[in-house]
Enzyme design. Structure first.
Site, mmCIF file in Angstrom:
data_model
loop_
_atom_site.group_PDB
_atom_site.id
_atom_site.type_symbol
_atom_site.label_atom_id
_atom_site.label_comp_id
_atom_site.label_asym_id
_atom_site.label_seq_id
_atom_site.Cartn_x
_atom_site.Cartn_y
_atom_site.Cartn_z
ATOM 1 C CE LYS A 116 37.037 -1.385 -11.314
ATOM 2 N NZ LYS A 116 35.711 -1.356 -10.694
ATOM 3 C CD GLU A 200 44.313 -2.270 -14.917
ATOM 4 O OE1 GLU A 200 43.704 -2.037 -15.968
ATOM 5 O OE2 GLU A 200 44.271 -1.533 -13.920
ATOM 6 C CD GLU A 275 38.328 6.346 -9.245
ATOM 7 O OE1 GLU A 275 39.161 5.422 -9.121
ATOM 8 O OE2 GLU A 275 37.438 6.569 -8.415
ATOM 9 C CD GLU A 288 37.052 2.341 -10.959
ATOM 10 O OE1 GLU A 288 36.289 1.411 -11.256
ATOM 11 O OE2 GLU A 288 37.471 2.525 -9.809
ATOM 12 C CG ASN A 290 33.933 5.368 -9.720
ATOM 13 O OD1 ASN A 290 33.656 4.180 -9.697
ATOM 14 N ND2 ASN A 290 35.121 5.817 -9.358
ATOM 15 C CG PHE A 348 44.754 -0.951 8.460
ATOM 16 C CD1 PHE A 348 44.625 0.331 8.955
ATOM 17 C CD2 PHE A 348 46.016 -1.378 8.059
ATOM 18 C CE1 PHE A 348 45.715 1.172 9.047
ATOM 19 C CE2 PHE A 348 47.111 -0.543 8.146
ATOM 20 C CZ PHE A 348 46.959 0.736 8.648
#
Length: 658
Positions: A116, A200, A275, A288, A290, A348
């Site tokens: 990244k 960031e 993305e 990023e 992928n 979750f």
């Protein structure tokens, strides 16, 4: 074309790759760990090779074992799926050295985009819009605070090798920056063997929109439209759709061209995804790339009519892309829901267990698709990602795709562990989602406490009452049900303070008529018979599916993300039912209970210690994610029931308070 390939993965993605390979006449080899010996992908493949113990670090992630499996079976190429070794440059290099094709991009692209920090630097050099931030790895919490203050809160701390939501922490202040750095480093080290973290700026009111790119070995690169992935929790995508309801054609074109430019910069070939974070004014920033197939690729397949796995295979074999950019047409709308083994009523948290009942909705007319790697009787273990399946629906427009999704979710019958199907039903029915008004903060804003009892209250009690009455009549009067009959019932919906509805059921040959006190009637057409877990009916011309669970005192009926205890009694017994006392559940407020099965990493308090609300009590690790449990109120620790290193069951006592 390849005659035999090996899939270096498991679960639904392995099954997905096998389907395309089989359609192309290519034989497949599965690999499996000890925990996956009876898995569906093992059964589907032409051959299967055991590669080690349950832990992925000792099986699926061991490069030498995968290569040995290729040599043992004569596999000419490897499809890595996503996760595991899919973006591992060392794996692609080792395959090349062994003379085995990698069904993915070249090593240089994996290295450039897989990190990244380096990928953002490369994107900046290529003129791609990027998010402001500090792109050097940091390890000192105080340095993280200094950098965060320089950028300005809120900031995001991200593991350089991270993905799938792991190794990411949002910080709004100095304390969260310190704690977030440590957690992000720990998760990066645990999940990817890399604890480098960078910082960031966090874009507020962001939408997560990604561009699907596809390139061949002859220099051709195209983009296949976008996917909106803004519905997330803990940075993990939950719902995805194609196209995005937010983009206009000009922004779509600009994002697509920028994604293609970046792909060409690294000589990209195969399927990949660029993305972006998009703000409320449609300004977009590179997030990023992928360098693999994405979990959400099916929505792109449905709106483009392309098989991305087939195209990856053809590109890896050296074929040119069979289409150009002008050939790409987006038709209709597609929606994907990620079906997880997790408990939305417990924040979750991951769930594990056996799929005692597993009945997915029927795939039909290209409008309902289920990508899964499980079957009834299978087990969701603590060793792997908790995703059970992906449910994908298609429609001529967005509303049609959503309506089909709502029906398909009701048709998905699963028992044996906790899952998020009810939560998914709530999401797709939510007015903000229906209107396309969402950001990556949607779930945190609309469901800050997960799925609560208030969410589960039936929005249409008359439907549940009518369904319960017909179910009761046909269960008790099976002989009469074949000829018809009439019965007066009182239906009690709920437990502590139930809603009571009086009605009459008239069972007919073609339809059943339910008449409520006051005169309202419902015509219900159903072929339900006793023992069926789903009550599928047409009610007033609309399809309705109600899930049924038996209890000692009635039925638990579920519909459209709601759930209620329904007691059906003959009208003459209603007075007695009203006298039945409510038995509340035991008070466990004095205990800290493990919310999931997992490893107790640490206990942060001692017996006799006074704790304040918000103070860390313990950390439990499950699915490689650290879950910090905090005090909800002030109190004093009286007993520690577990110690660091213990394996915990769900609801196991950890700490007791006075």
């Amino acid at each position: 074309m390849f005659s035999k390939i090996l899939i270096a993965n498991r679960g639904e993605i392995a099954c997905r790759v096998i389907k395309s390979a089989r359609a192309m006449g290519i034989k497949t080899v599965a690999v499996y760990s000890e925990a996956d010996a009876d898995a569906l992908h093992v059964e589907m493949a032409d051959e299967a090779v055991a590669v080690g113990p349950a832990a992925s670090s000792e099986s699926y992630l061991v490069i030498d074992k995968i290569i040995e499996a290729c040599k043992q079976t004569g596999a000419e190429a490897v499809h890595p799926g996503y996760g595991f070794l899919s973006e591992n440059a060392a794996f692609a290099t080792a395959l090349d050295a062994a003379g085995i094709a990698f069904i993915g991009p070249p090593v240089g692209a994996i290295k450039a985009m897989g990190d990244k920090i380096e990928s953002k630097k490369l994107a900046q050099e290529a003129g791609v819009s990027t998010v402001p931030g500090h792109l050097e790895a940091i390890t000192d919490p105080e340095e993280a605070v200094k950098i965060a203050n320089g950028i300005g809160y809120p900031v995001m701390l991200k593991a350089s090798a991270g993905g799938g939501g792991k190794g990411m922490r949002l910080a709004w202040n100095d304390d969260e920056a310190r704690e977030g750095l440590v957690s992000a480093m720990n998760e990066g080290r645990s999940s990817f063997g890399d604890d480098r973290v960078f910082v960031e700026k966090f874009i507020q009111e962001p939408r997560h929109i990604e561009i699907q790119v596809l390139g061949d070995k002859h220099g051709n690169v195209i983009y296949l439209g976008e996917r909106e992935c803004s519905i997330q929790r803990r940075h993990q995508k939950v719902l995805e759709e194609a196209p995005s309801p937010f983009l206009d054609e000009a922004t779509r074109k600009a994002m697509g061209e920028q994604a293609v430019a970046l792909a060409k910069e690294v000589d990209y070939c195969s399927a990949g995804t660029v993305e972006f974070i998009v703000d409320k004014d449609r300004n977009f920033y590179f997030l990023e790339m992928n360098t693999r197939l994405q979990v959400e690729h099916p929505v792109t397949e449905l709106v483009t009519g392309l098989d991305l796995v087939e195209l990856m295979l053809r590109v890896a074999y050296g074929e040119k892309l069979p289409l150009t950019q002008k050939d790409v047409k987006l038709t209709g709308w597609a929606l994907e829901a990620r079906f997880y083994a997790e408990d939305p009523e417990r924040g979750f948290l991951p769930s594990t267990g056996r799929l005692v009942r597993y009945s997915p909705p029927k795939e039909r007319d290209g409008r309902v698709r289920v990508d899964t790697g499980v079957r009834e009787g299978g087990e969701i273990s603590m060793f792997y990602d908790p995703m059970i399946a992906k449910l994908i629906t298609y429609g001529e427009d967005r509303n049609a795709a959503i309506d089909t999704m709502r029906e398909a979710l009701d048709d998905y019958y699963v028992r044996g562990l906790n899952h998020n199907l009810a939560f998914l039903s709530h999401l797709v029915a939510h007015p903000r989602f229906r209107e396309g008004q969402m950001t990556t903060n949607f779930i945190a804003e609309e469901y800050p406490d997960g799925l609560t009892p208030e969410h589960m209250l039936p929005t249409d009690p008359k439907l549940l009452a009518a369904a319960g009455a017909i179910i009761e009549f046909c269960s008790v009067n099976r002989d009469k049900a074949t000829r018809g009959g009439i019965m007066n019932y009182s239906v009690f919906i709920g437990e502590e303070d139930p809603t009571e509805l009086s009605l009459t059921v008239e069972i007919g040959k073609d339809a059943d008529i339910v008449t409520f006190d006051g005169g309202e009637t419902l015509e219900i057409k159903s072929n339900w018979t006793a023992g069926m877990p789903l009550f599928e009916a047409t009610v007033g011309g609309r399809v309705a599916i109600v899930q049924i669970d038996l209890t000692d005192s009635g039925y638990v009926l579920s519909h459209a993300g709601t759930r209620a205890l329904v007691r059906v009694v003959e009208a003459r017994l209603a007075a007695l039912q009203r006298l039945m006392p409510y038995k509340p559940p035991p008070d466990m407020s004095k205990f800290l209970l493990s919310p999931m099965p997992g490893l107790l990493v640490r206990v942060s308090v001692e017996e006799g210690q006074t704790v304040k609300a918000g103070e860390e009590l313990a950390v439990v690790e499950a699915m490689k994610m650290e879950n910090v449990m905090r005090a909800v109120s002030d109190g004093v620790v009286t007993v520690l029931h577990a110690a660091a290193g213990d394996s915990l069951a769900v609801d196991q006592k950890i700490i007791e308070f006075e």
